[in-house]
Scaffold this motif. Structure first.
Motif, PDB file in Angstrom:
ATOM      1  N   ALA A 162      19.566   1.029  48.086  1.00  0.00           N
ATOM      2  CA  ALA A 162      19.235   0.548  46.749  1.00  0.00           C
ATOM      3  C   ALA A 162      17.727   0.564  46.537  1.00  0.00           C
ATOM      4  N   TYR A 163      17.317   1.023  45.365  1.00  0.00           N
ATOM      5  CA  TYR A 163      15.908   1.013  44.964  1.00  0.00           C
ATOM      6  C   TYR A 163      15.801   0.014  43.813  1.00  0.00           C
ATOM      7  N   LEU A 164      15.036  -1.042  44.022  1.00  0.00           N
ATOM      8  CA  LEU A 164      14.958  -2.123  43.046  1.00  0.00           C
ATOM      9  C   LEU A 164      13.830  -1.892  42.050  1.00  0.00           C
ATOM     10  N   GLY A 165      14.026  -2.355  40.823  1.00  0.00           N
ATOM     11  CA  GLY A 165      12.983  -2.238  39.818  1.00  0.00           C
ATOM     12  C   GLY A 165      13.348  -3.002  38.564  1.00  0.00           C
ATOM     13  N   ALA A 166      12.439  -2.943  37.595  1.00  0.00           N
ATOM     14  CA  ALA A 166      12.676  -3.612  36.314  1.00  0.00           C
ATOM     15  C   ALA A 166      12.238  -2.721  35.158  1.00  0.00           C
ATOM     16  N   ALA A 167      12.240  -1.405  35.391  1.00  0.00           N
ATOM     17  CA  ALA A 167      11.705  -0.460  34.407  1.00  0.00           C
ATOM     18  C   ALA A 167      12.745   0.053  33.422  1.00  0.00           C
ATOM     19  N   MET A 229      16.670  -4.765  37.373  1.00  0.00           N
ATOM     20  CA  MET A 229      16.680  -6.225  37.364  1.00  0.00           C
ATOM     21  C   MET A 229      15.812  -6.732  36.228  1.00  0.00           C
ATOM     22  N   SER A 230      15.886  -8.010  35.956  1.00  0.00           N
ATOM     23  CA  SER A 230      14.930  -8.607  35.028  1.00  0.00           C
ATOM     24  C   SER A 230      13.569  -8.676  35.714  1.00  0.00           C
ATOM     25  N   GLU A 231      12.514  -8.871  34.922  1.00  0.00           N
ATOM     26  CA  GLU A 231      11.170  -8.972  35.498  1.00  0.00           C
ATOM     27  C   GLU A 231      11.100 -10.116  36.515  1.00  0.00           C
ATOM     28  N   ALA A 232      11.691 -11.255  36.176  1.00  0.00           N
ATOM     29  CA  ALA A 232      11.652 -12.413  37.075  1.00  0.00           C
ATOM     30  C   ALA A 232      12.434 -12.150  38.355  1.00  0.00           C
ATOM     31  N   GLU A 233      13.587 -11.506  38.229  1.00  0.00           N
ATOM     32  CA  GLU A 233      14.403 -11.185  39.411  1.00  0.00           C
ATOM     33  C   GLU A 233      13.670 -10.215  40.328  1.00  0.00           C
ATOM     34  N   ASP A 253       5.548  -7.065  36.375  1.00  0.00           N
ATOM     35  CA  ASP A 253       5.039  -6.932  35.009  1.00  0.00           C
ATOM     36  C   ASP A 253       4.818  -5.460  34.655  1.00  0.00           C
ATOM     37  N   SER A 254       4.266  -4.695  35.598  1.00  0.00           N
ATOM     38  CA  SER A 254       4.033  -3.273  35.349  1.00  0.00           C
ATOM     39  C   SER A 254       5.347  -2.546  35.097  1.00  0.00           C
ATOM     40  N   ASP A 255       6.356  -2.843  35.902  1.00  0.00           N
ATOM     41  CA  ASP A 255       7.664  -2.226  35.716  1.00  0.00           C
ATOM     42  C   ASP A 255       8.250  -2.595  34.351  1.00  0.00           C
ATOM     43  N   ALA A 256       8.200  -3.877  34.023  1.00  0.00           N
ATOM     44  CA  ALA A 256       8.773  -4.335  32.757  1.00  0.00           C
ATOM     45  C   ALA A 256       8.086  -3.690  31.565  1.00  0.00           C
TER      46      ALA A 256
END
Length: 292
Positions: A162-167, A229-233, A253-256
């Motif tokens: 799994a590759y995690l992110g918020a983008a 994910m959400s930014e907070a997660e 924050d950058s991803d979001a």
């Protein structure tokens, strides 16, 4: 053509970008005309191998910078790495450059610094304002995202599938550090300096993180999923992986904000500067995995 007579100085010369800039610069101008600035003497050896002069200076010590900048015609100010302190440190460098009589200053800023919503842009906006106010002839080299920022997460992605992110479905127009180093040198060493010029630098190709992870999976021959994910997660996950909370928050924050287009650019300015296409991001992914 590069100016063969100017005296150049590169700050942060032992860093990941700075070392590439020095290597690129000595391929364009005489090594005797290049000065590499480092904070510690133990960082000098690798740079001296290029035949350049190494000087010691610290962003927190304006006097050391003013001494190091003596006799310099063209200065590349590579942004510092201490988030939250960079604007103050950069102001020391700008003031030192003025006092030392530096002829031209190029600064590695961030894509669309004046309007970019990512938190990382705040220090860059403040630094750009200080440079403008200084009266120094200058150029802003506004870097987009580095592909290496993404490939750094390949090992844990392969381990966990799994590759995690918020983008979300946001597009990244990333390029390699080598691409940016070549662009920086093209401006720094140009025959003719255009004071006040702004260069929005980014990769030719844009991709979503889902597309990025598809290439990771294909190159590895095993399933890897992009987990949005959400930014907070995402910030929490990064903290859980061992990152300090402030750094985790900045990356999340950058991803979001990338989800809103903050790190996408279609100007192809970097390609025009370096005279070739930027390194394909998928090529960088495959080379990273091959080296693991």
């Amino acid at each position: 053509m590069a100016d063969q007579t100017a005296k150049y100085l590169v700050t942060g010369a032992s860093g990941q970008l700075g070392a590439l800039v020095v290597a690129e610069l000595v391929g364009k101008v005489p090594a005797k005309n290049v000065v590499a600035l480092v904070r510690r003497p133990d960082a000098a050896a690798a740079l001296e191998g290029h035949g350049v002069e190494v000087r010691i200076g610290d962003y927190d010590d304006r006097a050391s910078l003013e001494q190091a900048f003596q006799g310099i015609d063209r200065l590349l100010l590579i942004s510092a790495s201490e988030m939250g302190r960079r604007a103050e440190q950069h102001k020391n460098a700008v003031d030192a450059a003025v006092a030392a009589g530096v002829g031209f200053l190029a600064y590695t800023s961030v894509l669309r610094a004046e309007t970019n919503s990512i938190r990382l842009a705040a220090d860059h906006r403040e630094t750009e304002a200080a440079i403008r106010a200084s009266g120094l002839p200058h150029a802003f080299l506004r870097h987009g995202w580095y592909t290496e920022n993404q490939t750094a997460s390949i090992p844990p992605a392969l381990e966990h599938g799994a590759y995690l992110g918020a983008a979300g479905d946001g597009l990244f127009s990333s390029a390699t550090r080598q691409d940016y180093a070549e662009g920086d040198v093209a401006v720094l060493a140009a025959d003719t300096i255009q004071s006040g010029a702004i260069y929005e630098l980014a990769g030719d190709e844009s991709y979503t993180m889902a597309e990025f992870v598809e290439v990771i999976s294909a190159a590895a021959g095993k399933p890897v999923a992009y987990v949005n994910m959400s930014e907070a997660e995402f910030a929490g996950a990064l903290e859980g992986a061992g990152l300090p909370a402030p750094i985790a928050a900045l990356l999340a924050d950058s991803d979001a904000n990338a989800a809103k287009g903050a790190l996408m650019d279609e100007s192809h300015t970097l390609q025009k500067l370096i005279g070739r296409p930027t390194t394909p991001w998928a090529e960088t992914v495959r080379a990273t995995e091959k080296a693991l």
